[in-house]
Design an enzyme around this catalytic site. Structure first.
Site, PDB file in Angstrom:
ATOM      1  N   GLN A  91       0.846  -1.190   0.000  1.00  0.00           N
ATOM      2  CA  GLN A  91       0.000   0.000   0.000  1.00  0.00           C
ATOM      3  C   GLN A  91       0.885   1.244   0.000  1.00  0.00           C
ATOM      4  O   GLN A  91       0.391   2.348  -0.190  1.00  0.00           O
ATOM      5  CB  GLN A  91      -0.903   0.035   1.235  1.00  0.00           C
ATOM      6  CG  GLN A  91      -1.849  -1.151   1.355  1.00  0.00           C
ATOM      7  CD  GLN A  91      -2.583  -1.140   2.687  1.00  0.00           C
ATOM      8  OE1 GLN A  91      -3.649  -0.538   2.819  1.00  0.00           O
ATOM      9  NE2 GLN A  91      -2.012  -1.789   3.667  1.00  0.00           N
ATOM     10  N   ASN A  92       2.171   1.028   0.236  1.00  0.00           N
ATOM     11  CA  ASN A  92       3.086   2.164   0.380  1.00  0.00           C
ATOM     12  C   ASN A  92       3.461   2.734  -0.973  1.00  0.00           C
ATOM     13  O   ASN A  92       3.528   2.015  -1.971  1.00  0.00           O
ATOM     14  CB  ASN A  92       4.355   1.727   1.136  1.00  0.00           C
ATOM     15  CG  ASN A  92       4.022   1.184   2.523  1.00  0.00           C
ATOM     16  OD1 ASN A  92       2.970   1.473   3.080  1.00  0.00           O
ATOM     17  ND2 ASN A  92       4.906   0.339   3.056  1.00  0.00           N
ATOM     18  N   HIS A 109      -1.438   1.437  -4.313  1.00  0.00           N
ATOM     19  CA  HIS A 109      -1.863   2.826  -4.106  1.00  0.00           C
ATOM     20  C   HIS A 109      -1.010   3.802  -4.884  1.00  0.00           C
ATOM     21  O   HIS A 109      -1.034   5.005  -4.608  1.00  0.00           O
ATOM     22  CB  HIS A 109      -1.829   3.168  -2.604  1.00  0.00           C
ATOM     23  CG  HIS A 109      -2.919   2.466  -1.840  1.00  0.00           C
ATOM     24  ND1 HIS A 109      -2.897   2.368  -0.469  1.00  0.00           N
ATOM     25  CD2 HIS A 109      -4.030   1.827  -2.236  1.00  0.00           C
ATOM     26  CE1 HIS A 109      -3.973   1.692  -0.056  1.00  0.00           C
ATOM     27  NE2 HIS A 109      -4.669   1.348  -1.123  1.00  0.00           N
ATOM     28  N   CYS A 117      -0.188  11.095 -16.396  1.00  0.00           N
ATOM     29  CA  CYS A 117      -0.860  12.136 -17.188  1.00  0.00           C
ATOM     30  C   CYS A 117      -2.364  11.877 -17.177  1.00  0.00           C
ATOM     31  O   CYS A 117      -2.834  10.831 -17.648  1.00  0.00           O
ATOM     32  CB  CYS A 117      -0.349  12.135 -18.646  1.00  0.00           C
ATOM     33  SG  CYS A 117      -1.207  13.372 -19.652  1.00  0.00           S
ATOM     34  N   GLY A 175       2.387  -4.579   9.023  1.00  0.00           N
ATOM     35  CA  GLY A 175       2.444  -3.134   9.235  1.00  0.00           C
ATOM     36  C   GLY A 175       1.308  -2.346   8.635  1.00  0.00           C
ATOM     37  O   GLY A 175       1.547  -1.293   8.047  1.00  0.00           O
ATOM     38  N   THR A 176       0.093  -2.831   8.787  1.00  0.00           N
ATOM     39  CA  THR A 176      -1.053  -2.060   8.301  1.00  0.00           C
ATOM     40  C   THR A 176      -2.172  -2.093   9.330  1.00  0.00           C
ATOM     41  O   THR A 176      -2.363  -3.074  10.038  1.00  0.00           O
ATOM     42  CB  THR A 176      -1.538  -2.564   6.924  1.00  0.00           C
ATOM     43  OG1 THR A 176      -2.599  -1.733   6.453  1.00  0.00           O
ATOM     44  CG2 THR A 176      -2.004  -3.997   6.979  1.00  0.00           C
ATOM     45  N   ALA A 219       8.281  -4.633  12.805  1.00  0.00           N
ATOM     46  CA  ALA A 219       8.533  -5.364  11.553  1.00  0.00           C
ATOM     47  C   ALA A 219      10.016  -5.687  11.390  1.00  0.00           C
ATOM     48  O   ALA A 219      10.373  -6.770  10.912  1.00  0.00           O
ATOM     49  CB  ALA A 219       8.042  -4.529  10.366  1.00  0.00           C
TER      50      ALA A 219
HETATM   51  N1  APR Z   1       6.446  -2.468  12.771  1.00  0.00           N
HETATM   52  C1  APR Z   1       5.243  -3.027  12.483  1.00  0.00           C
HETATM   53  N2  APR Z   1       4.081  -2.348  12.459  1.00  0.00           N
HETATM   54  C2  APR Z   1       4.145  -1.023  12.721  1.00  0.00           C
HETATM   55  C3  APR Z   1       5.356  -0.358  13.013  1.00  0.00           C
HETATM   56  C4  APR Z   1       6.544  -1.141  13.040  1.00  0.00           C
HETATM   57  N3  APR Z   1       7.738  -0.603  13.323  1.00  0.00           N
HETATM   58  N4  APR Z   1       5.071   0.959  13.247  1.00  0.00           N
HETATM   59  C5  APR Z   1       3.739   1.108  13.073  1.00  0.00           C
HETATM   60  N5  APR Z   1       3.176  -0.084  12.778  1.00  0.00           N
HETATM   61  C6  APR Z   1       1.772  -0.384  12.490  1.00  0.00           C
HETATM   62  C7  APR Z   1       0.796   0.452  13.277  1.00  0.00           C
HETATM   63  O1  APR Z   1       0.491  -0.216  14.497  1.00  0.00           O
HETATM   64  C8  APR Z   1      -0.409   0.479  12.333  1.00  0.00           C
HETATM   65  O2  APR Z   1      -1.267  -0.634  12.582  1.00  0.00           O
HETATM   66  O3  APR Z   1       1.561  -0.055  11.144  1.00  0.00           O
HETATM   67  C9  APR Z   1       0.201   0.331  10.948  1.00  0.00           C
HETATM   68  C10 APR Z   1       0.172   1.621  10.155  1.00  0.00           C
HETATM   69  O4  APR Z   1      -1.176   1.942   9.925  1.00  0.00           O
HETATM   70  P1  APR Z   1      -1.532   3.240   9.026  1.00  0.00           P
HETATM   71  O5  APR Z   1      -0.737   4.406   9.527  1.00  0.00           O
HETATM   72  O6  APR Z   1      -3.015   3.309   8.976  1.00  0.00           O
HETATM   73  O7  APR Z   1      -0.942   2.891   7.592  1.00  0.00           O
HETATM   74  P2  APR Z   1      -1.579   1.905   6.535  1.00  0.00           P
HETATM   75  O8  APR Z   1      -2.302   0.775   7.192  1.00  0.00           O
HETATM   76  O9  APR Z   1      -0.491   1.545   5.563  1.00  0.00           O
HETATM   77  O10 APR Z   1      -2.655   2.838   5.758  1.00  0.00           O
HETATM   78  C11 APR Z   1      -3.307   2.246   4.651  1.00  0.00           C
HETATM   79  O11 APR Z   1      -4.337   4.370   4.187  1.00  0.00           O
HETATM   80  O12 APR Z   1      -4.106   6.625   4.135  1.00  0.00           O
HETATM   81  C12 APR Z   1      -4.184   5.503   3.330  1.00  0.00           C
HETATM   82  O13 APR Z   1      -3.229   5.210   1.220  1.00  0.00           O
HETATM   83  C13 APR Z   1      -2.898   5.332   2.569  1.00  0.00           C
HETATM   84  O14 APR Z   1      -1.744   3.274   2.044  1.00  0.00           O
HETATM   85  C14 APR Z   1      -2.347   4.014   3.091  1.00  0.00           C
HETATM   86  C15 APR Z   1      -3.572   3.313   3.631  1.00  0.00           C
END
Ligand code: APR
Length: 243
Positions: A91-92, A109, A117, A175-176, A219
């Site tokens: 998603q990154n 994403h 474009c 990590g999401t 992670a």
């Molecule tokens: N190791 C593992 N997990 C971690 C770490 C780490 N060092 N640091 C943070 N986390 C976890 C947090 O606990 C959280 O559950 O990573 C997750 C990050 O969540 P978000 O900040 O919501 O990010 P993400 O899940 O990637 O967001 C999804 O939302 O805003 C949109 O498009 C954007 O791709 C993004 C999508």
């Protein structure tokens, strides 16, 4: 757990956190400085293109100051050494998976280092600032935008992702927060297709209840250990002794 051949891995902002890239929803998260609606929607782009382009210019420029961490490196090793199917769905929008060496990878994403474009649909690799009204090298219109999937837009590579989930023996989420669909629904799809499911995350997420197993931790520690385990199992699965 039966023999594993096909693995799908979903990564989110948590896999890049230890590289120094802010997550979205944690303390000091990226969205804390902005309302999502102000910078990550088609309406925001139409309403204030300079703000949206600048938001992504800053994140693109920040890529020069960060490096892949142990989690990216371990996933790239898995990609190199795993003989079954593997797809890393991130998603990154950073380029840390690529810089660590991952190849079986899709950005659902979009990517900071790509410009799209809006007129002709061509993508250009872009590493510098992308001001509004930048001319498209392909069609000459001034419609280049950040190649980022905004809220309300369809994520990229969904056909390939769904096909991989249908064939997966193991789905791993790293990590999401499980806050954003369709990515947050992949675990339920994989489970419905009979895959084993594992979550590696710093804390319980909105999706933790859908996983067969959740391991809590950073992670940079959990992912290398998990990759070692999976590759060790592969070598015993394939060695003649184990017939
Ligand atoms: N190791 C593992 N997990 C971690 C770490 C780490 N060092 N640091 C943070 N986390 C976890 C947090 O606990 C959280 O559950 O990573 C997750 C990050 O969540 P978000 O900040 O919501 O990010 P993400 O899940 O990637 O967001 C999804 O939302 O805003 C949109 O498009 C954007 O791709 C993004 C999508």
């Amino acid at each position: 757990m039966g023999a594993i051949r096909n693995i799908v891995i979903l990564t989110g902002a948590g896999v890049s956190a230890e590289s120094g890239i802010a997550t979205f929803r944690g303390p000091g998260g990226l969205w804390e400085g902005h309302r999502v609606e102000d910078v990550c929607t088609p309406e925001a782009l139409a309403r204030d293109p300079a703000l949206v382009h600048r938001f992504y210019d800053l994140r693109r420029a920040a890529l020069r100051d960060v490096r892949p961490n142990a989690a990216h490196t371990a996933l790239a090793r898995l990609d190199r050494e795993w003989t079954g199917d593997l797809l890393i769905v991130t998603q990154n929008v950073d380029d840390l998976h690529e810089r660590a060496g991952a190849e079986r990878l899709v950005h659902m994403h979009g990517e900071l280092q790509s410009a799209l474009c809006a007129a002709c649909g061509v993508r250009e690799r872009w590493t510098d600032a992308l001001p509004p009204e930048t001319e498209c090298p392909n069609c000459g219109t001034f419609a280049l935008r950040p190649d980022i999937v905004f809220f309300g837009e369809m994520p990229y590579h969904m056909d390939r992702i769904e096909a991989a989930l249908a064939a997966a023996d193991l789905f791993v989420s790293i990590g999401t927060s499980g806050a954003v669909y369709p990515a947050a629904g992949f675990v339920q799809m994989a489970d419905a297709y009979g895959a084993d499911t594992l979550e590696l995350n710093l804390e319980r997420s909105a999706g933790s209840g859908f996983f067969a197993r959740s391991e809590l931790g950073a992670a940079g520690e959990l992912v290398p250990a998990w990759v070692d385990t999976v590759l060790a199992a592969q070598s015993t699965q394939s060695s003649p002794m184990s017939r």
